[in-house]
Design a protein around this motif. Structure first.
Motif, PDB file in Angstrom:
ATOM      1  N   LYS A   1       5.676   7.377  -9.590  1.00  0.00           N
ATOM      2  CA  LYS A   1       4.069   6.842  -8.960  1.00  0.00           C
ATOM      3  C   LYS A   1       4.490   6.040  -8.243  1.00  0.00           C
ATOM      4  CE  LYS A   1       3.336   6.469 -13.981  1.00  0.00           C
ATOM      5  NZ  LYS A   1       4.184   5.674 -14.932  1.00  0.00           N
ATOM      6  N   ARG A   2       4.722   5.753  -7.538  1.00  0.00           N
ATOM      7  CA  ARG A   2       4.636   4.833  -6.402  1.00  0.00           C
ATOM      8  C   ARG A   2       6.118   4.453  -5.133  1.00  0.00           C
ATOM      9  NH1 ARG A   2       1.727  -1.396  -8.111  1.00  0.00           N
ATOM     10  NH2 ARG A   2      -0.009  -0.201  -8.483  1.00  0.00           N
ATOM     11  N   THR A   3       5.670   4.732  -4.123  1.00  0.00           N
ATOM     12  CA  THR A   3       6.838   4.832  -3.405  1.00  0.00           C
ATOM     13  C   THR A   3       6.801   3.635  -1.812  1.00  0.00           C
ATOM     14  OG1 THR A   3       6.292   6.991  -1.382  1.00  0.00           O
ATOM     15  CG2 THR A   3       6.771   7.294  -3.590  1.00  0.00           C
TER      16      THR A   3
ATOM     17  N   GLU B   1       9.921   5.257 -11.955  1.00  0.00           N
ATOM     18  CA  GLU B   1       8.493   4.310 -11.587  1.00  0.00           C
ATOM     19  C   GLU B   1       8.403   4.585 -10.296  1.00  0.00           C
ATOM     20  OE1 GLU B   1       6.687   3.665 -13.996  1.00  0.00           O
ATOM     21  OE2 GLU B   1       5.624   2.404 -12.806  1.00  0.00           O
ATOM     22  N   LYS B   2       9.658   4.285  -9.302  1.00  0.00           N
ATOM     23  CA  LYS B   2       9.421   4.386  -8.168  1.00  0.00           C
ATOM     24  C   LYS B   2      10.296   4.813  -6.525  1.00  0.00           C
ATOM     25  CE  LYS B   2       7.197  -0.217  -8.263  1.00  0.00           C
ATOM     26  NZ  LYS B   2       6.504  -0.431  -7.494  1.00  0.00           N
ATOM     27  N   LEU B   3      10.372   5.125  -5.948  1.00  0.00           N
ATOM     28  CA  LEU B   3      11.036   5.431  -5.175  1.00  0.00           C
ATOM     29  C   LEU B   3      11.024   4.659  -3.339  1.00  0.00           C
ATOM     30  CD1 LEU B   3      13.434   7.137  -3.954  1.00  0.00           C
ATOM     31  CD2 LEU B   3      11.961   8.633  -2.870  1.00  0.00           C
TER      32      LEU B   3
ATOM     33  N   LYS C   1       5.238  -4.656 -16.334  1.00  0.00           N
ATOM     34  CA  LYS C   1       5.437  -3.509 -15.813  1.00  0.00           C
ATOM     35  C   LYS C   1       6.271  -2.219 -16.128  1.00  0.00           C
ATOM     36  CE  LYS C   1       1.895  -0.701 -12.777  1.00  0.00           C
ATOM     37  NZ  LYS C   1       1.078  -0.958 -11.971  1.00  0.00           N
ATOM     38  N   PHE C   2       7.073  -3.074 -14.841  1.00  0.00           N
ATOM     39  CA  PHE C   2       8.360  -2.187 -14.625  1.00  0.00           C
ATOM     40  C   PHE C   2       9.500  -2.613 -15.139  1.00  0.00           C
ATOM     41  CE2 PHE C   2       6.079  -3.687 -10.244  1.00  0.00           C
ATOM     42  CZ  PHE C   2       5.571  -2.219 -10.139  1.00  0.00           C
ATOM     43  N   THR C   3       9.690  -3.679 -16.419  1.00  0.00           N
ATOM     44  CA  THR C   3      10.784  -3.174 -16.966  1.00  0.00           C
ATOM     45  C   THR C   3      11.607  -2.276 -18.070  1.00  0.00           C
ATOM     46  OG1 THR C   3      12.211  -4.616 -18.455  1.00  0.00           O
ATOM     47  CG2 THR C   3      10.016  -4.533 -18.926  1.00  0.00           C
TER      48      THR C   3
ATOM     49  N   ILE D   1       0.592  -0.620   7.811  1.00  0.00           N
ATOM     50  CA  ILE D   1      -0.762   0.153   7.325  1.00  0.00           C
ATOM     51  C   ILE D   1       0.376  -0.063   5.223  1.00  0.00           C
ATOM     52  CG2 ILE D   1      -1.550   1.683   5.558  1.00  0.00           C
ATOM     53  CD1 ILE D   1      -1.071   3.671   8.567  1.00  0.00           C
ATOM     54  N   LYS D   2      -0.319  -1.192   4.784  1.00  0.00           N
ATOM     55  CA  LYS D   2       0.161  -1.353   3.475  1.00  0.00           C
ATOM     56  C   LYS D   2       0.000  -0.825   2.751  1.00  0.00           C
ATOM     57  CE  LYS D   2       0.207  -6.638   4.336  1.00  0.00           C
ATOM     58  NZ  LYS D   2      -0.427  -7.975   4.648  1.00  0.00           N
ATOM     59  N   GLN D   3      -0.935   0.118   2.045  1.00  0.00           N
ATOM     60  CA  GLN D   3      -1.704   0.984   0.825  1.00  0.00           C
ATOM     61  C   GLN D   3      -1.413   2.264   2.001  1.00  0.00           C
ATOM     62  OE1 GLN D   3      -2.757  -0.851  -2.795  1.00  0.00           O
ATOM     63  NE2 GLN D   3      -3.524   0.531  -2.547  1.00  0.00           N
ATOM     64  N   ILE D   4      -1.240   3.276   1.373  1.00  0.00           N
ATOM     65  CA  ILE D   4      -2.475   4.678   1.419  1.00  0.00           C
ATOM     66  C   ILE D   4      -2.378   5.511   0.346  1.00  0.00           C
ATOM     67  CG2 ILE D   4      -2.289   4.698   3.947  1.00  0.00           C
ATOM     68  CD1 ILE D   4       0.187   6.503   3.856  1.00  0.00           C
TER      69      ILE D   4
ATOM     70  N   PHE E   1       7.747  -7.556  -7.079  1.00  0.00           N
ATOM     71  CA  PHE E   1       7.615  -8.627  -7.490  1.00  0.00           C
ATOM     72  C   PHE E   1       5.822  -9.485  -7.311  1.00  0.00           C
ATOM     73  CE2 PHE E   1      11.337  -8.086  -8.852  1.00  0.00           C
ATOM     74  CZ  PHE E   1      11.458  -7.670 -10.187  1.00  0.00           C
ATOM     75  N   THR E   2       5.412  -9.119  -5.713  1.00  0.00           N
ATOM     76  CA  THR E   2       4.420  -9.795  -5.366  1.00  0.00           C
ATOM     77  C   THR E   2       2.853  -8.863  -5.126  1.00  0.00           C
ATOM     78  OG1 THR E   2       3.971  -9.186  -3.339  1.00  0.00           O
ATOM     79  CG2 THR E   2       6.052 -11.247  -3.913  1.00  0.00           C
ATOM     80  N   ASN E   3       2.134  -9.373  -5.129  1.00  0.00           N
ATOM     81  CA  ASN E   3       0.606  -8.727  -4.709  1.00  0.00           C
ATOM     82  C   ASN E   3       0.873  -7.420  -3.626  1.00  0.00           C
ATOM     83  OD1 ASN E   3      -0.410  -9.274  -7.648  1.00  0.00           O
ATOM     84  ND2 ASN E   3      -1.191 -11.363  -6.432  1.00  0.00           N
ATOM     85  N   GLU E   4       1.557  -8.470  -2.763  1.00  0.00           N
ATOM     86  CA  GLU E   4       1.184  -7.985  -1.410  1.00  0.00           C
ATOM     87  C   GLU E   4       1.899  -6.856  -0.853  1.00  0.00           C
ATOM     88  OE1 GLU E   4      -0.432  -9.407   3.169  1.00  0.00           O
ATOM     89  OE2 GLU E   4      -0.210 -10.999   1.137  1.00  0.00           O
ATOM     90  N   GLY E   5       3.170  -7.564  -1.624  1.00  0.00           N
ATOM     91  CA  GLY E   5       4.467  -6.267  -0.801  1.00  0.00           C
ATOM     92  C   GLY E   5       4.972  -7.043   0.311  1.00  0.00           C
ATOM     93  N   ALA E   6       5.860  -5.832   0.845  1.00  0.00           N
ATOM     94  CA  ALA E   6       5.736  -6.283   2.183  1.00  0.00           C
ATOM     95  C   ALA E   6       6.305  -5.208   3.562  1.00  0.00           C
ATOM     96  CB  ALA E   6       7.669  -6.488   2.437  1.00  0.00           C
ATOM     97  N   GLY E   7       6.062  -4.353   2.556  1.00  0.00           N
ATOM     98  CA  GLY E   7       6.225  -3.047   3.693  1.00  0.00           C
ATOM     99  C   GLY E   7       4.810  -1.879   3.138  1.00  0.00           C
ATOM    100  N   THR E   8       5.202  -0.420   2.974  1.00  0.00           N
ATOM    101  CA  THR E   8       4.456   0.177   3.041  1.00  0.00           C
ATOM    102  C   THR E   8       4.367   1.325   1.696  1.00  0.00           C
ATOM    103  OG1 THR E   8       3.917   0.578   4.991  1.00  0.00           O
ATOM    104  CG2 THR E   8       3.195   2.622   3.885  1.00  0.00           C
ATOM    105  N   MET E   9       2.702   1.066   1.132  1.00  0.00           N
ATOM    106  CA  MET E   9       3.274   1.294  -0.513  1.00  0.00           C
ATOM    107  C   MET E   9       2.583   2.869  -0.617  1.00  0.00           C
ATOM    108  SD  MET E   9       2.590  -0.268  -4.139  1.00  0.00           S
ATOM    109  CE  MET E   9       0.694  -0.236  -4.093  1.00  0.00           C
ATOM    110  N   ILE E  10       3.062   3.854  -0.926  1.00  0.00           N
ATOM    111  CA  ILE E  10       2.647   4.917  -1.106  1.00  0.00           C
ATOM    112  C   ILE E  10       2.299   5.668  -2.695  1.00  0.00           C
ATOM    113  CG2 ILE E  10       2.411   7.762   0.074  1.00  0.00           C
ATOM    114  CD1 ILE E  10       4.207   7.257   1.771  1.00  0.00           C
TER     115      ILE E  10
HETATM  116  N1  ARG Z   1       4.280  -4.809  -6.095  1.00  0.00           N
HETATM  117  C1  ARG Z   1       3.434  -3.922  -7.001  1.00  0.00           C
HETATM  118  C2  ARG Z   1       4.519  -2.633  -7.098  1.00  0.00           C
HETATM  119  O1  ARG Z   1       5.502  -2.748  -6.268  1.00  0.00           O
HETATM  120  C3  ARG Z   1       2.757  -4.458  -5.492  1.00  0.00           C
HETATM  121  C4  ARG Z   1       3.117  -3.929  -4.095  1.00  0.00           C
HETATM  122  C5  ARG Z   1       2.465  -3.634  -2.627  1.00  0.00           C
HETATM  123  N2  ARG Z   1       3.273  -3.117  -1.490  1.00  0.00           N
HETATM  124  C6  ARG Z   1       2.141  -2.478  -0.413  1.00  0.00           C
HETATM  125  N3  ARG Z   1       3.251  -2.403  -0.076  1.00  0.00           N
HETATM  126  N4  ARG Z   1       0.988  -3.164  -1.074  1.00  0.00           N
HETATM  127  O2  ARG Z   1       4.041  -2.259  -7.471  1.00  0.00           O
END
Ligand code: ARG
Length: 287
Positions: free
Chosen positions: A259-261, A200-202, A20-22, A222-225, A277-286
């Motif tokens: 798209k996503r920050t 794509e991202k910040l 997706k990101f390449t 908060i993982k995602q908002i 590169f993981t579904n869950e991520g490590a921080g907060t995604m906006i």
């Molecule tokens: N890897 C995916 C992305 O970069 C999902 C990241 C999810 N991260 C989160 N904090 N919920 O778009």
């Protein structure tokens, strides 16, 4: 699951994200308080080189508060803070430019090079990448040579990307209203550049886990908002203090088409790779 199966699963979880990101641009703000410890520094550099290798165009924007303070201390220059901003007179601006564009920028470039990547160091003065005017927050305060960016000219960054290099950019801007350089906030610079590049991202690397619902309680991350939920979090006081301008930068970037920050913890080694590169991520995604 046995060890090999687990390792395979982690590696293959990255596949759809790499696909997706390449070819896309990801702007990463790294600096100041997240630039702590040599090992963490190396981990960030490794992540960025990894992105380059899988065809993701990482662009690094950096500040450097602590190193500026150190140098000001060494030469006995005092700088005061007004409402969280460093009042920047001409002498302080010389140090800011020297440390950001000369020291930190070139250190980052050579670190990336030594680890096998290819980087090119720039700042807002190069080809007027960031044009700024004197900061006016409408509060009657004079912040000296602190500037606000009024225009971003990303051509030079695109050229570096097209030529296969990782652009490393110091947050010093070209004076549009006066013959001077300006000291500009690196988070804002990164957000504006992300918009101008159609990124794509910040990613903002910080020294907190992300947005926490309860202050100091990392379990309440908060993982995602969605960006339209930010207003509520600000009203509730969940987003406050130093997090507020960061979240506002993210909102600005999303408003401008990014798209996503992501707000990540620079103290977690390889937080960029985990987030991307993981579904869950490590921080907060906006979003
Ligand atoms: N890897 C995916 C992305 O970069 C999902 C990241 C999810 N991260 C989160 N904090 N919920 O778009």
């Amino acid at each position: 699951m046995n060890n090999n199966a687990m390792r395979a699963q982690i590696l293959i979880e990255a596949l759809p994200y790499i696909q997706k990101f390449t070819g896309k641009v990801i702007v990463i703000k790294y600096g100041g308080n997240a630039m702590i410890g040599d090992n963490l520094f190396e981990a960030v550099i490794e992540d960025i080189i990894m992105l380059q290798l899988v065809g993701i165009h990482a662009v690094l924007v950096h500040g450097g508060g602590p190193e500026i303070n150190e140098m000001l201390g060494k030469i006995g220059l005092k700088s005061k803070f007004i409402n969280g901003l460093r009042y920047t007179d001409e002498a302080v601006m010389e140090v800011v430019q020297g440390i950001l564009c000369g020291k930190i920028n070139k250190d980052l470039v050579s670190k990336i090079t030594r680890k096998g990547g290819s980087a090119v160091g720039l700042c807002g003065l190069d080809n007027k990448l960031f044009e700024a005017k004197k900061m006016d927050r409408g509060d009657g305060e004079d912040y000296g040579l602190v500037g606000e960016i009024i225009k971003t000219n990303p051509k030079i960054v695109k050229a570096a990307i097209d030529d296969g290099h990782i652009p490393v950019i110091a947050s010093v801007a070209y004076g549009a209203d006066a013959d001077t350089s300006y000291n500009v906030n690196a988070d804002t610079a990164a957000a504006k550049l992300a918009i101008a590049l159609g990124a794509e991202k910040l990613i903002l690397l910080t020294n907190t886990r992300g947005i926490l619902r309860e202050k100091d309680n990392e379990a309440t991350l908060i993982k995602q908002i969605k960006s339209d939920e930010i207003e509520i979090l600000i009203k509730e006081g969940v987003v406050a203090g130093g997090m507020l301008p960061k979240v506002e930068c993210c909102a600005e970037a999303i408003g401008g088409g990014v798209k996503r920050t992501h707000i990540l913890d620079g103290r977690i080694p390889h937080s960029i790779l985990i987030e991307l590169f993981t579904n869950e991520g490590a921080g907060t995604m906006i979003l």
